[in-house]
Design a protein around this motif. Structure first.
Motif, PDB file in Angstrom:
ATOM      1  N   THR A  89      -6.851  -3.156  -9.188  1.00  0.00           N
ATOM      2  CA  THR A  89      -5.684  -4.033  -9.038  1.00  0.00           C
ATOM      3  C   THR A  89      -4.884  -4.101 -10.333  1.00  0.00           C
ATOM      4  OG1 THR A  89      -6.901  -5.365  -7.415  1.00  0.00           O
ATOM      5  CG2 THR A  89      -4.938  -6.358  -8.385  1.00  0.00           C
ATOM      6  N   CYS A  90      -5.590  -4.201 -11.461  1.00  0.00           N
ATOM      7  CA  CYS A  90      -4.915  -4.237 -12.761  1.00  0.00           C
ATOM      8  C   CYS A  90      -4.186  -2.923 -13.017  1.00  0.00           C
ATOM      9  CB  CYS A  90      -5.940  -4.510 -13.856  1.00  0.00           C
ATOM     10  SG  CYS A  90      -5.227  -4.747 -15.500  1.00  0.00           S
ATOM     11  N   ILE A  91      -4.814  -1.801 -12.707  1.00  0.00           N
ATOM     12  CA  ILE A  91      -4.162  -0.500 -12.881  1.00  0.00           C
ATOM     13  C   ILE A  91      -2.934  -0.402 -11.993  1.00  0.00           C
ATOM     14  CG2 ILE A  91      -4.439   1.984 -12.502  1.00  0.00           C
ATOM     15  CD1 ILE A  91      -7.404   1.612 -13.288  1.00  0.00           C
ATOM     16  N   ALA A  92      -3.045  -0.904 -10.758  1.00  0.00           N
ATOM     17  CA  ALA A  92      -1.905  -0.849  -9.840  1.00  0.00           C
ATOM     18  C   ALA A  92      -0.695  -1.552 -10.441  1.00  0.00           C
ATOM     19  CB  ALA A  92      -2.281  -1.474  -8.500  1.00  0.00           C
ATOM     20  N   ASP A 101       4.239  -9.311  -6.277  1.00  0.00           N
ATOM     21  CA  ASP A 101       4.248  -9.946  -4.953  1.00  0.00           C
ATOM     22  C   ASP A 101       4.018  -8.943  -3.824  1.00  0.00           C
ATOM     23  OD1 ASP A 101       6.640  -8.609  -5.104  1.00  0.00           O
ATOM     24  OD2 ASP A 101       7.867 -10.271  -4.338  1.00  0.00           O
ATOM     25  N   SER A 102       3.634  -7.723  -4.142  1.00  0.00           N
ATOM     26  CA  SER A 102       3.360  -6.729  -3.109  1.00  0.00           C
ATOM     27  C   SER A 102       2.091  -7.078  -2.344  1.00  0.00           C
ATOM     28  CB  SER A 102       3.199  -5.334  -3.724  1.00  0.00           C
ATOM     29  OG  SER A 102       4.404  -4.901  -4.320  1.00  0.00           O
ATOM     30  N   ALA A 103       2.030  -6.645  -1.102  1.00  0.00           N
ATOM     31  CA  ALA A 103       0.821  -6.795  -0.302  1.00  0.00           C
ATOM     32  C   ALA A 103      -0.084  -5.598  -0.529  1.00  0.00           C
ATOM     33  CB  ALA A 103       1.184  -6.923   1.171  1.00  0.00           C
ATOM     34  N   PHE A 104      -1.357  -5.859  -0.775  1.00  0.00           N
ATOM     35  CA  PHE A 104      -2.355  -4.821  -0.995  1.00  0.00           C
ATOM     36  C   PHE A 104      -3.227  -4.703   0.253  1.00  0.00           C
ATOM     37  CE2 PHE A 104      -2.748  -4.107  -5.788  1.00  0.00           C
ATOM     38  CZ  PHE A 104      -1.483  -4.613  -6.066  1.00  0.00           C
ATOM     39  N   HIS A 105      -3.494  -3.484   0.698  1.00  0.00           N
ATOM     40  CA  HIS A 105      -4.356  -3.277   1.845  1.00  0.00           C
ATOM     41  C   HIS A 105      -5.313  -2.138   1.539  1.00  0.00           C
ATOM     42  CE1 HIS A 105      -5.987  -2.809   5.770  1.00  0.00           C
ATOM     43  NE2 HIS A 105      -5.335  -1.695   6.063  1.00  0.00           N
ATOM     44  N   VAL A 106      -6.600  -2.461   1.384  1.00  0.00           N
ATOM     45  CA  VAL A 106      -7.626  -1.451   1.139  1.00  0.00           C
ATOM     46  C   VAL A 106      -7.924  -0.743   2.449  1.00  0.00           C
ATOM     47  CG1 VAL A 106     -10.016  -1.058   0.437  1.00  0.00           C
ATOM     48  CG2 VAL A 106      -8.630  -2.737  -0.774  1.00  0.00           C
ATOM     49  N   THR A 107      -7.918   0.590   2.427  1.00  0.00           N
ATOM     50  CA  THR A 107      -8.204   1.367   3.636  1.00  0.00           C
ATOM     51  C   THR A 107      -9.600   1.991   3.607  1.00  0.00           C
ATOM     52  OG1 THR A 107      -7.136   3.316   2.661  1.00  0.00           O
ATOM     53  CG2 THR A 107      -5.766   1.865   4.035  1.00  0.00           C
ATOM     54  N   CYS A 167      -3.166   0.825   0.113  1.00  0.00           N
ATOM     55  CA  CYS A 167      -1.735   0.930   0.404  1.00  0.00           C
ATOM     56  C   CYS A 167      -1.031  -0.308  -0.119  1.00  0.00           C
ATOM     57  CB  CYS A 167      -1.496   1.052   1.909  1.00  0.00           C
ATOM     58  SG  CYS A 167      -2.211   2.516   2.670  1.00  0.00           S
ATOM     59  N   TYR A 168       0.233  -0.140  -0.496  1.00  0.00           N
ATOM     60  CA  TYR A 168       1.018  -1.239  -1.053  1.00  0.00           C
ATOM     61  C   TYR A 168       2.340  -1.364  -0.299  1.00  0.00           C
ATOM     62  CZ  TYR A 168      -2.297   0.002  -4.692  1.00  0.00           C
ATOM     63  OH  TYR A 168      -3.449   0.308  -5.361  1.00  0.00           O
ATOM     64  N   SER A 169       2.709  -2.607   0.002  1.00  0.00           N
ATOM     65  CA  SER A 169       3.957  -2.859   0.727  1.00  0.00           C
ATOM     66  C   SER A 169       4.689  -4.021   0.080  1.00  0.00           C
ATOM     67  CB  SER A 169       3.678  -3.207   2.194  1.00  0.00           C
ATOM     68  OG  SER A 169       2.937  -2.196   2.833  1.00  0.00           O
ATOM     69  N   PRO A 170       6.027  -3.949   0.007  1.00  0.00           N
ATOM     70  CA  PRO A 170       6.785  -5.113  -0.440  1.00  0.00           C
ATOM     71  C   PRO A 170       6.453  -6.312   0.445  1.00  0.00           C
ATOM     72  CG  PRO A 170       8.194  -3.178  -0.301  1.00  0.00           C
ATOM     73  CD  PRO A 170       6.894  -2.798   0.331  1.00  0.00           C
TER      74      PRO A 170
END
Length: 321
Positions: A89-92, A101-107, A167-170
């Protein structure tokens, strides 16, 4: 559960700058509200796709330190997963420029514990993390998906390797997609009951001491394995450190660990996880868990909601200590 070795540059550790364990990183960089839940202490860019991180493992913690049975003196697998989550998460945010404020989704998420931890001593354990990152999807210059391959070591001893795809989404886009698939606004974790319904599993049966750290209820033996439902109290200070609108990957991993112990016996040692998250596990409908011991060293755990598989997690186990 071997992970590919080629993604980690062998020279990363030798050319790395010294990392600090004196203070934690900004809690916002690891998606935590409570500083007491932040274990990452430093971060460094090596190249565009190689990173280093450091974490101090707490000598005592009401959740991450609450485990019994074989390997109780070694770092808990859940704690190592959380350190990997915080590092990725820190690297992201810092390395890949993902907006706060992006949404994070681990796949997908895999952990392979390959080595025994050095003996505990009078100082907190210090964890070193070497990360190789692949930007697997970029749109208009913004990273929308990435894969992280992390090597974990302590005092020169490799503890294991972790592979995370996310994956990352606004935030606005993520909210629209969530509402479209649900046909409603998802509730937040504060709406969950303080005491989940059903009969909770005995803490001793899932290698826990504190009943509040039990994540399963209504467990029963069925043909070939165990069935249960997820049951997490809304006030759990780690699982719901801040409001969530779904059961997180970390909650599902803990539930899988507990289900595997129910299926195989609490005397086994956890050696890793191989996970795939197909869809969100919603808070406002039962999440049913099934666990079957497929081989002598693996338990297959499935999570279903509304009859559809939300996640599948293979839990590695060993009876050798």
């Amino acid at each position: 559960m071997p992970l590919p070795q080629s993604a980690l540059a062998p020279e990363a550790a030798t050319t790395a700058p010294a990392l600090s364990y004196r203070r934690t990183v900004d809690r916002g960089d690891v998606h935590r509200w409570a500083v007491s839940e932040v274990f990452l202490t430093d971060y460094e860019d090596l190249t565009a796709d190689k990173y280093l991180a450091a974490a101090q493992l707490p000598p005592a913690h009401y959740y991450f330190g609450d485990h019994t049975g074989p390997g109780a003196d070694a770092p808990d697998s859940m704690l190592l997963l959380e350190c990997c989550r915080q590092a990725a998460t820190c690297i992201a945010h810092r390395g890949l420029g993902i907006a706060r404020d992006s949404a994070f989704h681990v796949t997908d998420w895999t952990l392979d514990l390959t080595g025994a931890a050095p003996p505990a001593h009078d100082r907190p354990r210090e964890l070193n993390i070497t990360a190789a990152v692949t930007r697997s999807r970029v749109r208009s210059g913004t990273v929308r998906a990435a894969r992280y391959v992390l090597e974990l070591s302590q005092g020169g001893t490799v503890l294991g390797r972790c592979d995370i795809s996310a994956c990352y989404s606004p935030s606005e886009e993520a909210e629209i997609v969530r509402r479209y698939h649900r046909k409603s606004t998802p509730p937040l974790s504060g709406s969950l009951p303080t005491l989940p319904p059903g009969t909770p599993v005995s803490p001793a049966d899932v290698a826990r001491r504190d009943p509040t750290n039990v994540a399963l209820a209504d467990a029963r033996h069925v043909a070939g394995g165990v069935a249960a439902v997820i049951a997490v109290p809304s006030g759990h200070r780690t699982h719901f450190d801040h409001p969530q609108d779904h059961y997180t990957a970390m909650i599902l991993m803990e539930a899988a660990r507990q289900a595997a112990l129910l299926a195989a016996g609490s005397g086994v040692r956890i050696t890793g996880y191989r996970s795939r998250f197909a869809r969100f596990a919603e808070l406002d409908a039962p999440v049913r868990v099934s666990a079957v011991r497929r081989t002598s060293n693996e338990v297959a755990v499935r999570f279903r909601q509304h009859g559809t598989i939300a996640s599948e997690i293979a839990v590695g186990i060993s009876e050798e200590f």
